[in-house]
Write a protein that holds these residues in place. Structure first.
Motif, PDB file in Angstrom:
ATOM      1  N   MET A  30     -69.314 -14.595  71.109  1.00  0.00           N
ATOM      2  CA  MET A  30     -69.332 -13.549  72.127  1.00  0.00           C
ATOM      3  C   MET A  30     -70.726 -13.454  72.725  1.00  0.00           C
ATOM      4  O   MET A  30     -71.714 -13.285  72.009  1.00  0.00           O
ATOM      5  CB  MET A  30     -68.921 -12.204  71.519  1.00  0.00           C
ATOM      6  CG  MET A  30     -68.823 -11.085  72.554  1.00  0.00           C
ATOM      7  SD  MET A  30     -68.161  -9.548  71.855  1.00  0.00           S
ATOM      8  CE  MET A  30     -69.517  -9.079  70.777  1.00  0.00           C
ATOM      9  N   SER A  31     -70.792 -13.582  74.042  1.00  0.00           N
ATOM     10  CA  SER A  31     -72.065 -13.567  74.739  1.00  0.00           C
ATOM     11  C   SER A  31     -72.470 -12.148  75.097  1.00  0.00           C
ATOM     12  O   SER A  31     -71.622 -11.354  75.546  1.00  0.00           O
ATOM     13  CB  SER A  31     -71.979 -14.414  76.011  1.00  0.00           C
ATOM     14  OG  SER A  31     -73.100 -14.182  76.840  1.00  0.00           O
TER      15      SER A  31
ATOM     16  N   PRO B  80     -67.686  -8.002  77.294  1.00  0.00           N
ATOM     17  CA  PRO B  80     -68.392  -9.191  76.806  1.00  0.00           C
ATOM     18  C   PRO B  80     -67.535 -10.433  76.963  1.00  0.00           C
ATOM     19  O   PRO B  80     -66.302 -10.379  76.910  1.00  0.00           O
ATOM     20  CB  PRO B  80     -68.643  -8.873  75.334  1.00  0.00           C
ATOM     21  CG  PRO B  80     -67.597  -7.866  74.981  1.00  0.00           C
ATOM     22  CD  PRO B  80     -67.345  -7.065  76.208  1.00  0.00           C
ATOM     23  N   LYS B  81     -68.207 -11.552  77.170  1.00  0.00           N
ATOM     24  CA  LYS B  81     -67.502 -12.813  77.347  1.00  0.00           C
ATOM     25  C   LYS B  81     -67.302 -13.474  75.992  1.00  0.00           C
ATOM     26  O   LYS B  81     -68.242 -13.665  75.230  1.00  0.00           O
ATOM     27  CB  LYS B  81     -68.294 -13.732  78.270  1.00  0.00           C
ATOM     28  CG  LYS B  81     -67.581 -15.040  78.576  1.00  0.00           C
ATOM     29  CD  LYS B  81     -68.371 -15.871  79.573  1.00  0.00           C
ATOM     30  CE  LYS B  81     -67.632 -17.159  79.907  1.00  0.00           C
ATOM     31  NZ  LYS B  81     -68.374 -17.988  80.883  1.00  0.00           N
ATOM     32  N   ILE B  82     -66.090 -13.836  75.688  1.00  0.00           N
ATOM     33  CA  ILE B  82     -65.750 -14.480  74.414  1.00  0.00           C
ATOM     34  C   ILE B  82     -65.205 -15.865  74.711  1.00  0.00           C
ATOM     35  O   ILE B  82     -64.328 -16.026  75.572  1.00  0.00           O
ATOM     36  CB  ILE B  82     -64.713 -13.648  73.630  1.00  0.00           C
ATOM     37  CG1 ILE B  82     -65.259 -12.250  73.343  1.00  0.00           C
ATOM     38  CG2 ILE B  82     -64.337 -14.353  72.332  1.00  0.00           C
ATOM     39  CD1 ILE B  82     -64.273 -11.339  72.654  1.00  0.00           C
ATOM     40  N   GLN B  83     -65.753 -16.850  73.987  1.00  0.00           N
ATOM     41  CA  GLN B  83     -65.308 -18.226  74.205  1.00  0.00           C
ATOM     42  C   GLN B  83     -65.030 -18.891  72.863  1.00  0.00           C
ATOM     43  O   GLN B  83     -65.825 -18.761  71.919  1.00  0.00           O
ATOM     44  CB  GLN B  83     -66.365 -19.016  74.973  1.00  0.00           C
ATOM     45  CG  GLN B  83     -65.950 -20.441  75.308  1.00  0.00           C
ATOM     46  CD  GLN B  83     -66.942 -21.108  76.252  1.00  0.00           C
ATOM     47  OE1 GLN B  83     -67.693 -20.437  76.942  1.00  0.00           O
ATOM     48  NE2 GLN B  83     -66.944 -22.434  76.261  1.00  0.00           N
ATOM     49  N   PRO B  84     -63.918 -19.613  72.740  1.00  0.00           N
ATOM     50  CA  PRO B  84     -63.611 -20.305  71.482  1.00  0.00           C
ATOM     51  C   PRO B  84     -64.394 -21.608  71.344  1.00  0.00           C
ATOM     52  O   PRO B  84     -64.692 -22.280  72.336  1.00  0.00           O
ATOM     53  CB  PRO B  84     -62.109 -20.570  71.595  1.00  0.00           C
ATOM     54  CG  PRO B  84     -61.859 -20.688  73.065  1.00  0.00           C
ATOM     55  CD  PRO B  84     -62.818 -19.736  73.720  1.00  0.00           C
ATOM     56  N   PHE B  85     -64.712 -21.965  70.117  1.00  0.00           N
ATOM     57  CA  PHE B  85     -65.369 -23.226  69.793  1.00  0.00           C
ATOM     58  C   PHE B  85     -64.694 -23.812  68.561  1.00  0.00           C
ATOM     59  O   PHE B  85     -64.077 -23.083  67.769  1.00  0.00           O
ATOM     60  CB  PHE B  85     -66.864 -23.024  69.508  1.00  0.00           C
ATOM     61  CG  PHE B  85     -67.701 -22.786  70.722  1.00  0.00           C
ATOM     62  CD1 PHE B  85     -68.422 -23.811  71.294  1.00  0.00           C
ATOM     63  CD2 PHE B  85     -67.774 -21.513  71.297  1.00  0.00           C
ATOM     64  CE1 PHE B  85     -69.207 -23.596  72.407  1.00  0.00           C
ATOM     65  CE2 PHE B  85     -68.554 -21.283  72.416  1.00  0.00           C
ATOM     66  CZ  PHE B  85     -69.275 -22.327  72.968  1.00  0.00           C
ATOM     67  N   ARG B  86     -64.829 -25.101  68.403  1.00  0.00           N
ATOM     68  CA  ARG B  86     -64.357 -25.760  67.180  1.00  0.00           C
ATOM     69  C   ARG B  86     -65.544 -26.402  66.469  1.00  0.00           C
ATOM     70  O   ARG B  86     -66.416 -26.974  67.114  1.00  0.00           O
ATOM     71  CB  ARG B  86     -63.292 -26.811  67.503  1.00  0.00           C
ATOM     72  CG  ARG B  86     -61.939 -26.214  67.839  1.00  0.00           C
ATOM     73  CD  ARG B  86     -60.825 -27.236  67.796  1.00  0.00           C
ATOM     74  NE  ARG B  86     -59.534 -26.623  68.095  1.00  0.00           N
ATOM     75  CZ  ARG B  86     -58.757 -26.049  67.195  1.00  0.00           C
ATOM     76  NH1 ARG B  86     -59.135 -26.031  65.921  1.00  0.00           N
ATOM     77  NH2 ARG B  86     -57.602 -25.514  67.523  1.00  0.00           N
ATOM     78  N   VAL B  87     -65.543 -26.281  65.157  1.00  0.00           N
ATOM     79  CA  VAL B  87     -66.643 -26.819  64.351  1.00  0.00           C
ATOM     80  C   VAL B  87     -66.607 -28.343  64.426  1.00  0.00           C
ATOM     81  O   VAL B  87     -65.650 -28.982  63.973  1.00  0.00           O
ATOM     82  CB  VAL B  87     -66.545 -26.356  62.890  1.00  0.00           C
ATOM     83  CG1 VAL B  87     -67.661 -26.988  62.068  1.00  0.00           C
ATOM     84  CG2 VAL B  87     -66.605 -24.842  62.809  1.00  0.00           C
ATOM     85  N   ALA B  88     -67.656 -28.914  65.030  1.00  0.00           N
ATOM     86  CA  ALA B  88     -67.746 -30.369  65.154  1.00  0.00           C
ATOM     87  C   ALA B  88     -68.511 -30.994  63.997  1.00  0.00           C
ATOM     88  O   ALA B  88     -68.328 -32.174  63.689  1.00  0.00           O
ATOM     89  CB  ALA B  88     -68.424 -30.745  66.474  1.00  0.00           C
TER      90      ALA B  88
END
Length: 425
Positions: free
Chosen positions: A186-187, A199-207
């Motif tokens: 969350m930014s 707030p801006k929320i963006q998903p990520f995947r653990v690389a």
């Protein structure tokens, strides 16, 4: 062999009337040897610990960081640079500085990390995976996964539309994450919606999962691609926080930083890793000085034992000294006899200390039989690094202390009056 050295060596190896003096001399040798050995081992451990900390810091950070005092300065090229709105010209200028091995842009921000098992604050660094991987050891030596997964569609965790992220092992263990796990960032910049500011929320995947060995880094630091961090923060393409620079010789980073600052000019400035971590290394240096002083006291105890043994020897050999002076030996020669005797004790003790200390240091390094508590230190074994300069300095300090301990007994022996000494013989 000189007359003084012959007499001094005879006094050391011959049987004495008072065996107690011989015991004191032996204790003097052992005291000096133990002090030297302790200093050799402790300084070796200190050097190994400091070097390990430095390597871990440099493995997670750049040698020089180029920043600007004006926000968005990297967005506006200088008048003598192509007006393309990119940071490429600045990178080219930095890379042209002698001593620079690699340079890559970065974006620094703080975000809120959340997963099904909880949330925490996180320091997020946007990097160029290709350029940073050329110089940043942490990127191409991951505990699990692959840095290529930072690029969507690349690597095992790269999925189109969901960017990858590299997290520390402490963070992964705390939230039970592994390569492929999905998390949200969350930014604080947020975005406007019809319902107001959100707030801006963006998903990520653990690389991938990295392990720097530094708890603060492994639990609070994460890497994403530069494009992903710009999108998360809502920044335009090309917006960066600065440029990370890697140099050929880490200890020359201060000079390279100065050269970069001169090459770019205001509003740009460069800071090196030694200044950024000055408080840590100052504390380590203070500990080093304190350990050296405390352990030098052991050598000082041995030198005081030398004073005791020489004073008692002078009292025992009063008749012999008077006879030597009656036969023509000068006070200076008598003084040199006892100074040489103390110097021999110091030299023998120092040599034994070197043998004991270096042998113990070699055994610690070779067999690693001392384990450190897990999680309390960055390493799990006791690090050893023997420095030639420190080893020589320890020997010099020990010899000087032992030499100074001979001055008073030698002076008293040289002031002996033969007639007074032989009056009642």
């Amino acid at each position: 062999m000189s007359f003084e050295l012959f007499i001094a060596s005879r006094y050391l190896v011959s049987r004495r009337k008072q065996a107690f003096i011989s015991v004191i001399s032996l204790m003097s040798v052992l005291g000096v040897a133990i002090g030297v050995a302790a200093l050799v081992v402790v300084m070796g451990v200190y050097n190994g610990f400091t070097t390990d900390i430095r390597d871990r810091i440099l493995g997670s950070n750049s040698h020089v960081m180029v920043m600007a005092s004006v926000p968005g300065a990297f967005d506006s090229p200088a008048a003598d640079l192509p007006p393309d709105g990119s940071v490429t010209p600045y990178l080219a200028r930095v890379r042209a500085v002698p001593g620079v091995r690699a340079a890559t842009p970065y974006l620094y921000t703080e975000v809120l990390f959340s997963s099904p098992r909880g949330a925490t604050g996180l320091v997020l660094r946007g990097i160029d995976p290709v350029q940073a991987g050329e110089a940043l050891p942490l990127i191409h030596d991951l505990h699990a996964g692959d840095a290529a997964g930072l690029i969507p569609g690349e690597g095992g965790a790269g999925i189109p539309g969901i960017p990858g992220i590299l997290i520390g092992k402490e963070l992964a263990d705390r939230f039970q994450l592994q390569v492929g796990s999905r998390i949200n960032l969350m930014s604080p910049a947020g975005q406007r919606t019809t319902a107001g500011f959100a707030p801006k929320i963006q998903p990520f995947r653990v690389a991938g999962v990295f392990k720097s060995g530094l708890t603060d880094y492994d639990s609070r630091l994460a890497y994403v691609s530069l494009e992903a961090s710009q999108a998360l923060m809502g920044l335009p393409p090309g917006r960066i926080s600065g440029i990370e620079v890697f140099v050929d010789e880490p200890y020359a980073a201060r000079e390279v930083a100065q050269a970069i600052g001169d090459a770019l000019g205001p509003p740009f400035f460069a800071r090196n890793w030694m200044d950024l971590n000055a408080s840590l290394f100052a504390a380590l240096q203070l500990e080093r000085l304190g350990l050296f002083i405390v352990l030098s006291m052991v050598i000082l105890v041995g030198s005081f034992s030398i004073i005791t043994s020489l004073v008692m020897l002078v009292m025992e050999k009063t008749r012999d000294i008077a006879i030597l002076m009656s036969m023509g030996a000068t006070g200076r020669a008598i003084r040199r006899v006892f100074m040489l005797q103390g110097a021999i004790i110091g030299a023998v003790g120092t040599a034994l200390g070197y043998a004991l200390g270096l042998s113990l240091a070699w055994a610690l390094k070779r067999y690693q039989f001392i384990q450190l508590p897990a999680g309390a230190y960055p390493m799990d074994r006791l690090p050893i690094l023997i420095s030639v300069s420190d080893t020589v300095m320890i020997g010099v300090v020990a010899l000087i202390m032992c030499f100074l301990a001979t001055l008073y007994p030698a002076r008293q022996a040289a002031r002996l009056i033969p007639a007074e000494a032989l009056r009642y013989e």
